[in-house]
Design a protein around this motif. Structure first.
Motif, mmCIF file in Angstrom:
data_model
loop_
_atom_site.group_PDB
_atom_site.id
_atom_site.type_symbol
_atom_site.label_atom_id
_atom_site.label_comp_id
_atom_site.label_asym_id
_atom_site.label_seq_id
_atom_site.Cartn_x
_atom_site.Cartn_y
_atom_site.Cartn_z
ATOM 1 N N LEU A 45 84.136 8.211 68.571
ATOM 2 C CA LEU A 45 84.398 6.906 69.165
ATOM 3 C C LEU A 45 85.886 6.608 69.030
ATOM 4 N N TYR A 66 83.706 7.328 74.285
ATOM 5 C CA TYR A 66 82.920 8.236 73.457
ATOM 6 C C TYR A 66 83.166 9.662 73.933
ATOM 7 N N THR A 80 78.856 -1.338 72.894
ATOM 8 C CA THR A 80 79.776 -1.485 71.763
ATOM 9 C C THR A 80 80.526 -2.800 71.866
ATOM 10 N N CYS A 120 82.292 0.529 61.739
ATOM 11 C CA CYS A 120 81.257 0.217 62.725
ATOM 12 C C CYS A 120 79.893 0.190 62.059
ATOM 13 N N ARG A 177 75.664 -0.121 63.250
ATOM 14 C CA ARG A 177 74.695 -0.202 64.333
ATOM 15 C C ARG A 177 73.731 -1.337 64.023
ATOM 16 N N ARG A 226 72.896 -1.800 69.340
ATOM 17 C CA ARG A 226 74.289 -2.003 69.736
ATOM 18 C C ARG A 226 75.220 -1.643 68.584
ATOM 19 N N MET A 227 76.374 -1.065 68.940
ATOM 20 C CA MET A 227 77.381 -0.712 67.951
ATOM 21 C C MET A 227 78.336 -1.897 67.786
ATOM 22 N N ARG A 228 78.477 -2.362 66.574
ATOM 23 C CA ARG A 228 79.391 -3.464 66.285
ATOM 24 C C ARG A 228 80.525 -2.938 65.417
ATOM 25 N N CYS A 229 81.755 -3.012 65.937
ATOM 26 C CA CYS A 229 82.916 -2.458 65.246
ATOM 27 C C CYS A 229 83.891 -3.570 64.882
#
Length: 501
Positions: free
Chosen positions: A199, A221, A230, A245, A247, A253-256
């Motif tokens: 990522l 990605y 994301t 990050c 999940r 959903r990916m939270r960064c």
């Protein structure tokens, strides 16, 4: 002549020392491993840390030093020594995973109607960048299709024997907020590219970290993959720059969170993140390799449940992994959780006929019983040590190494252990030149926990030239007087250079 009282006292003061016996001031005894270790561990225990230590002669098993050796603590990644030694015991160092690939369908000229079917073998290295023979998996598929004269393909990629079973993708006792990170990739029966993608984030050109971005952060990605949803949160003026990050449970959903400091405003950041769909990643990778050779896959139209009935089923190729000795080496030196889990589960299937974590507990207990190690000393519930349910004692871990030295695979296991001051997770260990290269040990780290298990060479001790040791530290303070690494380094110096007593 009468003496005054003062004169009498002065005379007595002059005469008395000559009458008293002389005392000899003895120098303190020279340091020994026992005295140094006792002082070292007492100092950390005074801070609230629990130290559990066990040291035995590598040839005879004779105990040489022990401290709270029966106390149960979290072994963390030292559990990998248990899973890798069990796999070596079951299969031998020369074992290799085989992942067959076949074509199911019909070839009409340069058109193939049917599916590419991969039989999951549990090989953790398939598609990995770590080995030349595994990194080219997709190219090998494309070359094999090209060699058959195929230029178009109507069908799909299927993976057989890849059911995760009723126990899901993750091991018992794993932390849910670790799930997005590469070190916590799910040990699925079919693994591709270690179940991770890269990522990368990029700010709009000229964007100030402290200003609201005028345009969205660019998210990519790699390899090409059905990108995960994301969301990126910017955190300026943080104490430390970096990217993290998580999940989100339920949504996937990916939270960064992308942090920057007053001094550091990085325009790009990247990290490896775990994915749960290695089959989709493999499909995407194969399609890219086919397209590079002018071969196009046409997906099955939605109105068709499948391509026409299978006319033939022919082998296409066989992915072969590096030897088990090589897989064990990267597992232990780099502390690869996915590899350890797959080796532990493959061992479990060999012993019980099934792959599951309850079965793993049973298989590992049987293997330890074969070595004479009771469950009160060591109780594995996963292969990597990520689980907070694993329990071990210093005595139990040391006995895994000691019993392994009696097995035919001993050299393969020893060569897999990091060398202090040289490589692996001990490469940065600050041991002296006299100790560097003489300590091999697997490390383990979880929050507040640190463990080491391995061997130490004692070149100046003909009676005990090699010892097996385990050192476990629990309840470590955030700001100790001595870090866990410093405790290990001082103990390592003593093991190599000092007399036992």
């Amino acid at each position: 002549m009468r003496r005054s009282p003062l004169a009498t006292l002065l005379l007595a003061a002059l005469v008395l020392p000559a009458c008293l016996p002389r005392t000899t001031i003895r120098p303190p005894p020279p340091p020994s491993l026992t005295s140094v270790a006792n002082a070292l561990f007492e100092s950390v225990e005074n801070e609230g840390t629990m130290a559990s230590v066990f040291l035995v002669d590598a040839a005879t098993g004779t105990p040489l030093y022990a401290r709270h050796e029966h106390v149960r603590l979290l072994p963390a990644s030292t559990m990998k020594v248990v899973s890798t030694s069990a796999a070596l015991a079951a299969f031998g160092p020369d074992f290799r995973f085989h992942t067959p690939v076949r074509l199911e369908g019909s070839q009409l000229g340069n058109l193939f109607l049917g599916d590419l079917v991969v039989e999951a073998s549990g090989d953790p290295s398939l598609g990995s960048w770590r080995f030349p023979e595994t990194a080219m998996a997709c190219e090998q598929v494309a070359e094999a299709l090209q060699a058959r004269g195929i230029r178009q393909w109507l069908g799909a990629v299927r993976v057989s024997n890849a059911d995760e079973g009723p126990y899901g993708l993750f091991g018992p006792g794993w932390a849910w907020d670790d799930a997005a990170y590469a070190y916590s990739a799910a040990p699925t029966p079919f693994v591709f590219r270690e179940n991770v993608v890269d990522l990368s984030l990029e700010r709009p050109e000229g964007q100030d970290c402290n200003a609201q971005p005028r345009r969205p952060i660019v998210v990519r990605y790699s390899p090409s993959f059905n990108e995960l949803p994301t969301v990126v949160y910017l955190e300026p003026n943080a104490q430390k720059a970096g990217l993290g990050c998580v999940r989100e449970r339920g949504s996937g959903r990916m939270r960064c969170v992308w942090r920057s400091t007053a001094e550091q405003c990085p325009q790009k950041a990247s990290m490896r993140v775990a994915i749960d769909e290695p089959r989709a990643l493999f499909t995407s990778c194969v399609e890219d390799s086919l397209a590079a050779r002018g071969i196009w896959r046409v997906p099955v139209p939605p109105h068709l449940a499948a391509v026409p009935e299978v006319a033939t089923s022919e082998p296409l190729l066989d992915f072969t992994s590096p030897s088990l000795a090589e897989l064990v080496k990267v597992t232990n030196k780099e502390s690869l959780n996915l590899y350890a889990e797959r080796l532990g589960l493959r061992f479990t299937r060999e012993r019980t006929g099934t792959e599951s974590y309850p079965a793993l507990r049973e298989a590992m207990a049987q293997e330890l019983a074969r070595r004479g190690i009771p469950t009160r000393l060591l109780r594995p519930v996963d292969g990597s040590g990520l689980s907070r349910y694993n329990v071990a004692t210093a005595r139990g871990l040391a006995e895994v190494i000691y019993t392994s030295l009696k097995e035919p695979y001993a050299s393969a296991l020893l060569e897999s252990l990091p060398v202090a001051g040289v490589d692996g997770t001990l490469a940065s260990s600050a041991v002296s030149n006299g100790t560097r290269g003489l300590i091999r040990a697997k490390t383990g780290t979880l929050s507040g926990q640190k463990a080491y298990v391995g061997i130490a060479e004692r070149p100046n001790d003909p009676e005990h030239p090699r010892v097996v040791f385990a050192l476990m530290l629990g309840n470590i303070d955030d700001q100790p007087a001595l870090t866990a690494s410093q405790v290990f380094e001082q103990f390592a110096e003593a093991m190599v250079s000092l007399p036992l007593r």
